[in-house]
Design an enzyme around this catalytic site. Structure first.
Site, short mmCIF file in Angstrom:
data_model
loop_
_atom_site.label_atom_id
_atom_site.label_comp_id
_atom_site.label_asym_id
_atom_site.label_seq_id
_atom_site.Cartn_x
_atom_site.Cartn_y
_atom_site.Cartn_z
N GLN A 109 26.90 11.87 16.26
CA GLN A 109 25.71 12.40 15.61
C GLN A 109 25.23 13.70 16.57
O GLN A 109 25.46 13.27 17.80
CB GLN A 109 24.61 11.60 15.22
CG GLN A 109 24.47 11.00 13.99
CD GLN A 109 25.25 9.49 14.23
OE1 GLN A 109 25.30 8.96 15.11
NE2 GLN A 109 25.91 9.08 13.18
N CYS A 113 18.30 7.67 12.62
CA CYS A 113 19.13 6.98 13.55
C CYS A 113 18.59 6.45 14.77
O CYS A 113 17.93 6.96 15.44
CB CYS A 113 20.05 8.09 13.96
SG CYS A 113 21.37 7.56 15.24
N GLY A 114 18.55 5.40 14.67
CA GLY A 114 17.86 4.08 15.58
C GLY A 114 18.32 4.49 17.11
O GLY A 114 17.53 4.65 18.01
N ASN A 115 19.67 4.32 17.23
CA ASN A 115 20.26 4.50 18.53
C ASN A 115 19.99 5.95 19.15
O ASN A 115 19.62 6.17 20.42
CB ASN A 115 21.62 4.29 18.61
CG ASN A 115 22.02 2.81 18.37
OD1 ASN A 115 21.38 2.00 18.87
ND2 ASN A 115 23.18 2.66 17.64
N ASN A 144 16.65 5.79 5.83
CA ASN A 144 18.16 6.22 5.49
C ASN A 144 18.67 4.88 4.54
O ASN A 144 18.35 3.64 4.88
CB ASN A 144 19.08 6.52 6.60
CG ASN A 144 19.30 5.58 7.68
OD1 ASN A 144 18.63 4.70 7.63
ND2 ASN A 144 20.03 5.80 8.63
N HIS A 189 20.90 1.77 3.55
CA HIS A 189 21.80 0.84 3.85
C HIS A 189 22.52 -0.36 2.81
O HIS A 189 21.55 -0.68 2.16
CB HIS A 189 21.17 0.08 5.14
CG HIS A 189 20.84 0.90 6.31
ND1 HIS A 189 21.96 0.78 7.37
CD2 HIS A 189 20.08 1.88 6.84
CE1 HIS A 189 21.51 1.82 8.23
NE2 HIS A 189 20.34 2.29 7.81
N GLU A 218 29.10 3.90 9.18
CA GLU A 218 28.07 5.05 8.96
C GLU A 218 28.26 6.11 8.02
O GLU A 218 29.57 6.55 8.14
CB GLU A 218 27.69 5.46 10.37
CG GLU A 218 26.95 4.52 11.14
CD GLU A 218 26.22 5.04 12.32
OE1 GLU A 218 25.41 6.16 12.00
OE2 GLU A 218 26.19 4.93 13.68
N ARG A 219 27.29 6.43 7.34
CA ARG A 219 27.49 7.67 6.35
C ARG A 219 27.75 8.91 7.10
O ARG A 219 27.16 9.45 8.02
CB ARG A 219 26.30 7.64 5.55
CG ARG A 219 25.95 8.71 4.72
CD ARG A 219 24.79 8.74 4.12
NE ARG A 219 23.74 8.83 5.06
CZ ARG A 219 22.39 9.13 4.43
NH1 ARG A 219 22.14 9.19 3.21
NH2 ARG A 219 21.44 9.08 5.63
N CYS A 252 24.91 0.91 15.65
CA CYS A 252 23.96 1.59 14.58
C CYS A 252 22.52 0.89 14.59
O CYS A 252 22.40 -0.33 14.22
CB CYS A 252 24.57 1.56 13.29
SG CYS A 252 23.32 2.33 12.14
N GLY A 253 21.49 1.40 15.27
CA GLY A 253 20.19 0.96 15.22
C GLY A 253 19.55 0.77 13.99
O GLY A 253 19.11 -0.21 13.62
N GLY A 309 21.04 0.47 11.16
CA GLY A 309 21.69 -0.62 10.51
C GLY A 309 21.40 -1.94 10.95
O GLY A 309 21.44 -3.00 10.09
#
Length: 305
Positions: free
Chosen positions: A55, A84-86, A168, A170, A219-220, A228-229, A231
């Site tokens: 990303q 996006c968590g990460n 987002n 999931h 990931e989308r 994926c945070g 996620g």
């Protein structure tokens, strides 16, 4: 006498970062102009001819009162996404490292609301990911009523999954073993399933114990990533709702571990994990990069490792 090069654009400063192997190109759009078309983002994301990333993260001035920054996220395919968590953890480290703020608690505006980032002394970052959304129309997910798990038709087969939004969408599928899970086959099919009108991130969740889970995420817009945070947060919510997990939960991803806490419905999800800077650099964008001509960006120059 040499002729001047034509159609040469400005230099763009950037930082390459990662959160448990989920990697990012991070750009300060406060102190430098920034505007890129989706095709240029795709070229920059290419690991053979560009910088390579899952990303692109962009730091912008806030557009709301009582927040410190605006946080924008673009997938490797050039599409803009909500969360996006990460990336949020890397965002927090970036704005501190770049001296854009000296705060330890940072409020950030995203496409789906305000999140709070807290930097700890040991270099870890805690992200308040907000209250998960479970109402199908708000995820969005096509369903007549809310359930803990849904049956989704996949041609002649069916798949049981939970649907959760962390800002987002999931899909979370419980599997016996993440190593043998059909991530590359089922991931893109569920990502683009018509019951997810905005597409979905697809998590494959293995329950190790009530406080320990393993996870792989397709990931989308990016494909499978090392971590994926959002996620991980969605997976813990789904596992708790099904009575399979109990907060706090250590989520083991291919890139490392996160700790996720959720106290139940109406409460925010808290995620703790690391953020790492890899190198800083700059590249010269093709002239008119926000216009209509398509040219490949020059390869980046690494300045610090």
């Amino acid at each position: 006498m040499s002729q001047p090069r034509r159609n040469q654009g400005p230099l763009l400063r950037f930082t390459k970062m990662h959160g448990l192997g989920n990697d990012f190109m991070v750009i300060d759009a406060i102190s430098q102009p920034f505007r890129l078309r989706p095709d240029i983002i795709r070229e920059l994301a290419d690991r053979n001819v560009g910088i390579g990333f899952d990303q692109l993260l962009v730091v912008e001035p806030p557009g709301l009162p009582d927040v410190d920054f605006r946080y924008r996220i673009f997938n490797a395919d050039g599409s803009e996404v909500e969360q996006c968590g990460n990336g949020a953890r890397c965002f927090a480290k970036f704005v501190r490292d770049q001296r854009l703020t000296n705060k330890k608690v940072i409020r950030v505006q995203t496409a789906r609301g305000v999140i709070e980032l807290r930097l700890l002394k040991d270099g870890m970052v805690v992200v308040n990911m907000g209250v998960p959304e479970l109402n199908p129309p708000a995820i969005p997910f096509a369903a007549e009523c809310r359930k803990k798990a849904y049956t989704v038709e996949m041609g002649a087969e069916t798949v049981e999954l939970s649907a959760v939004s962390m800002g987002n969408p999931h899909a979370v599928v419980v599997v016996d073993d993440v190593e043998s899970a059909p991530v590359s086959e089922l991931g893109p099919r569920l990502e683009n399933h018509p019951r997810f009108p905005s597409r979905a991130n697809v998590g494959f969740l293995q329950i190790v114990s009530r406080s320990h889970a393993r996870l792989r995420v397709y990931e989308r817009g990016s494909g499978e990533t090392l971590a994926c945070g959002s996620g991980a947060c969605a997976a813990v919510v789904a596992g708790c709702l099904q009575g399979l997990l109990e907060s706090p939960v250590v989520v083991e991803l291919r890139g490392g571990r996160l700790v996720v806490e959720w106290q139940g419905e109406g409460a925010p999800v808290m995620m703790e994990g690391p953020a790492t800077s890899v190198f800083e650099g700059q590249l010269r964008l093709p002239g008119g990069s926000s216009g209509s001509r398509r040219r490949k960006p020059s390869r980046p120059h690494k300045q610090r490792i």
